[in-house]
Write a protein that holds these residues in place. Structure first.
Motif, mmCIF file in Angstrom:
data_model
loop_
_atom_site.group_PDB
_atom_site.id
_atom_site.type_symbol
_atom_site.label_atom_id
_atom_site.label_comp_id
_atom_site.label_asym_id
_atom_site.label_seq_id
_atom_site.Cartn_x
_atom_site.Cartn_y
_atom_site.Cartn_z
ATOM 1 N N ALA A 55 22.332 -34.337 15.803
ATOM 2 C CA ALA A 55 22.424 -35.804 15.504
ATOM 3 C C ALA A 55 21.104 -36.317 15.248
ATOM 4 N N PRO A 56 20.110 -36.078 16.042
ATOM 5 C CA PRO A 56 19.029 -36.735 15.776
ATOM 6 C C PRO A 56 18.283 -36.551 14.366
ATOM 7 N N GLY A 57 18.221 -35.124 13.991
ATOM 8 C CA GLY A 57 17.622 -34.809 12.850
ATOM 9 C C GLY A 57 18.686 -35.332 11.702
ATOM 10 N N ILE A 58 20.000 -35.460 11.931
ATOM 11 C CA ILE A 58 20.841 -35.950 10.852
ATOM 12 C C ILE A 58 20.538 -37.382 10.769
ATOM 13 N N VAL A 59 20.353 -38.174 11.791
ATOM 14 C CA VAL A 59 20.101 -39.939 11.514
ATOM 15 C C VAL A 59 18.845 -39.924 10.924
ATOM 16 N N TRP A 60 17.670 -39.290 11.120
ATOM 17 C CA TRP A 60 16.326 -39.284 10.573
ATOM 18 C C TRP A 60 16.413 -38.845 9.158
ATOM 19 N N ILE A 61 17.118 -37.656 8.680
ATOM 20 C CA ILE A 61 17.123 -37.284 7.307
ATOM 21 C C ILE A 61 18.173 -38.632 6.443
ATOM 22 N N ALA A 62 18.987 -39.129 7.129
ATOM 23 C CA ALA A 62 19.732 -40.033 6.580
ATOM 24 C C ALA A 62 19.061 -41.506 6.245
ATOM 25 N N LEU B 299 15.197 -52.086 8.564
ATOM 26 C CA LEU B 299 15.807 -52.914 9.889
ATOM 27 C C LEU B 299 17.453 -52.834 9.625
ATOM 28 N N PRO B 300 17.916 -53.160 8.290
ATOM 29 C CA PRO B 300 19.314 -52.773 8.197
ATOM 30 C C PRO B 300 19.689 -51.427 8.745
ATOM 31 N N LEU B 301 19.117 -50.352 8.353
ATOM 32 C CA LEU B 301 19.539 -48.968 8.746
ATOM 33 C C LEU B 301 19.341 -48.884 10.406
ATOM 34 N N ILE B 302 18.467 -49.425 10.860
ATOM 35 C CA ILE B 302 18.429 -49.471 12.425
ATOM 36 C C ILE B 302 19.594 -49.995 12.968
ATOM 37 N N VAL B 303 19.793 -51.264 12.318
ATOM 38 C CA VAL B 303 21.268 -51.804 12.924
ATOM 39 C C VAL B 303 22.328 -51.213 12.542
ATOM 40 N N ALA B 304 22.395 -50.307 11.456
ATOM 41 C CA ALA B 304 23.743 -49.491 11.146
ATOM 42 C C ALA B 304 23.664 -48.452 12.055
ATOM 43 N N THR B 305 22.667 -47.849 12.614
ATOM 44 C CA THR B 305 22.494 -46.689 13.624
ATOM 45 C C THR B 305 23.621 -46.459 14.608
ATOM 46 N N PRO B 306 24.055 -47.415 15.362
ATOM 47 C CA PRO B 306 25.093 -47.305 16.253
ATOM 48 C C PRO B 306 26.506 -46.640 15.535
ATOM 49 N N GLY C 154 21.912 -41.801 25.802
ATOM 50 C CA GLY C 154 20.550 -41.389 26.127
ATOM 51 C C GLY C 154 19.774 -41.095 24.845
ATOM 52 N N PRO C 155 20.461 -40.023 24.007
ATOM 53 C CA PRO C 155 19.723 -39.387 22.597
ATOM 54 C C PRO C 155 19.884 -40.734 21.891
ATOM 55 N N PHE C 156 21.283 -41.617 21.874
ATOM 56 C CA PHE C 156 21.155 -42.654 20.838
ATOM 57 C C PHE C 156 20.097 -43.817 21.194
ATOM 58 N N LEU C 157 19.824 -44.090 22.394
ATOM 59 C CA LEU C 157 18.799 -45.000 22.600
ATOM 60 C C LEU C 157 17.218 -44.306 22.179
ATOM 61 N N ALA C 158 17.121 -43.175 22.513
ATOM 62 C CA ALA C 158 15.923 -42.496 21.990
ATOM 63 C C ALA C 158 15.733 -42.476 20.440
ATOM 64 N N THR C 159 17.053 -42.291 19.893
ATOM 65 C CA THR C 159 16.814 -42.376 18.286
ATOM 66 C C THR C 159 16.481 -43.823 17.786
ATOM 67 N N LEU C 160 17.161 -44.892 18.429
ATOM 68 C CA LEU C 160 16.751 -46.306 17.894
ATOM 69 C C LEU C 160 15.099 -46.352 18.339
ATOM 70 N N VAL C 161 14.605 -45.972 19.508
ATOM 71 C CA VAL C 161 13.182 -46.022 19.854
ATOM 72 C C VAL C 161 12.298 -45.524 18.724
ATOM 73 N N SER C 162 12.642 -44.081 18.268
ATOM 74 C CA SER C 162 12.048 -43.394 17.371
ATOM 75 C C SER C 162 12.006 -44.072 15.876
ATOM 76 N N THR D 2 10.608 -36.884 18.915
ATOM 77 C CA THR D 2 10.612 -37.759 19.873
ATOM 78 C C THR D 2 11.801 -37.854 20.904
ATOM 79 N N ILE D 3 12.942 -37.498 20.113
ATOM 80 C CA ILE D 3 14.517 -37.592 20.800
ATOM 81 C C ILE D 3 14.413 -36.326 21.570
ATOM 82 N N THR D 4 14.348 -34.942 20.842
ATOM 83 C CA THR D 4 14.392 -33.872 21.324
ATOM 84 C C THR D 4 13.598 -33.165 22.362
ATOM 85 N N VAL D 5 12.299 -33.259 21.963
ATOM 86 C CA VAL D 5 11.330 -32.638 22.645
ATOM 87 C C VAL D 5 10.530 -33.612 23.845
#
Length: 215
Positions: A51-58, A107-114, A125-133, A180-183
């Motif tokens: 999921a973290p990699g998918i979010v970043w690629i998206a 910013l709109p993408l970050i808001v849509a991340t949930p 946990g991974p979700f919050l780390a994804t938002l921070v990254s 940042t999320i996985t390692v």
């Protein structure tokens, strides 16, 4: 400072009048989260691990859709020529447009991340780390995108060429963003350093490219 704020508000106002472009970015971002689970399969553990990699690629692919609008409209209506001869430095104008582009795309993408996190079955946990990254790293993507848009502003199909030019620059951002999320470890520091350096250098590089395009 008042002139920079005016440019920032102008770009945001023009973008909100068009409206559909921002919605297209968000829908494309979410649609990746809808489609990818069908390709990976129903295994929730595998999906959550990727999921973290998918979010970043998206996020990266979605932000590429908005590159062409950073300078293209200004070049077509003559505003860019006026910016080149304005009393304030062109670098400061580019910085204002960079900030506006971040507000309109990242910013709109970050808001849509949930929404994407729910589709991918991410835990809290991974979700919050994804938002921070994303908050730390997306300014770097915006900075590289601004440079690419400035380099290709005078080209007829610059919107197709700019993503190809900035892809090698954005790969480290994706690596450290996912790291940042996985390692963890020093990955967030490297990501923050990359974002700071790119944002600091982008106005000068983009302004130089705009001046060369004028020549």
């Amino acid at each position: 400072m008042a002139a920079l704020i005016a440019i920032l508000l102008r770009d945001i106002r023009l973008a909100t009048r068009r409206g559909g472009e921002m919605l297209t970015l968000v829908l494309f971002f979410v649609m990746i989260g809808v489609i990818v689970p069908f390709a990976i399969g129903p295994d929730r553990e595998t999906l959550a691990r990727l999921a973290p990699g998918i979010v970043w690629i998206a996020a990266f692919l979605s932000m590429l859709l908005g590159l062409d609008r950073i300078f293209r409209a200004d070049d077509e209506d003559g505003s860019l020529l006026a910016f080149r001869h304005a009393a304030i430095p062109l670098e400061m104008i580019v910085l204002a447009k960079l900030v506006a582009h971040f507000a309109l795309t990242a910013l709109p993408l970050i808001v849509a991340t949930p929404v994407l996190a729910i589709l991918l079955g991410m835990e809290m946990g991974p979700f919050l780390a994804t938002l921070v990254s994303l908050l730390i790293g997306t300014p770097a993507l915006v900075a590289f995108g601004t440079i690419g848009a400035a380099v290709t502003v005078s080209l007829r199909r610059g919107g197709l060429i700019a993503p190809v030019l900035i892809l090698p620059l954005c790969i480290p951002v994706l690596i450290f963003g996912v790291g940042t999320i996985t390692v963890g470890g020093p990955a967030p520091l490297f990501l923050a350093a990359l974002a700071l350096v790119s944002v600091a250098a982008a106005p000068f590089c983009a302004a130089l490219a705009l001046r060369l395009a004028d020549d």
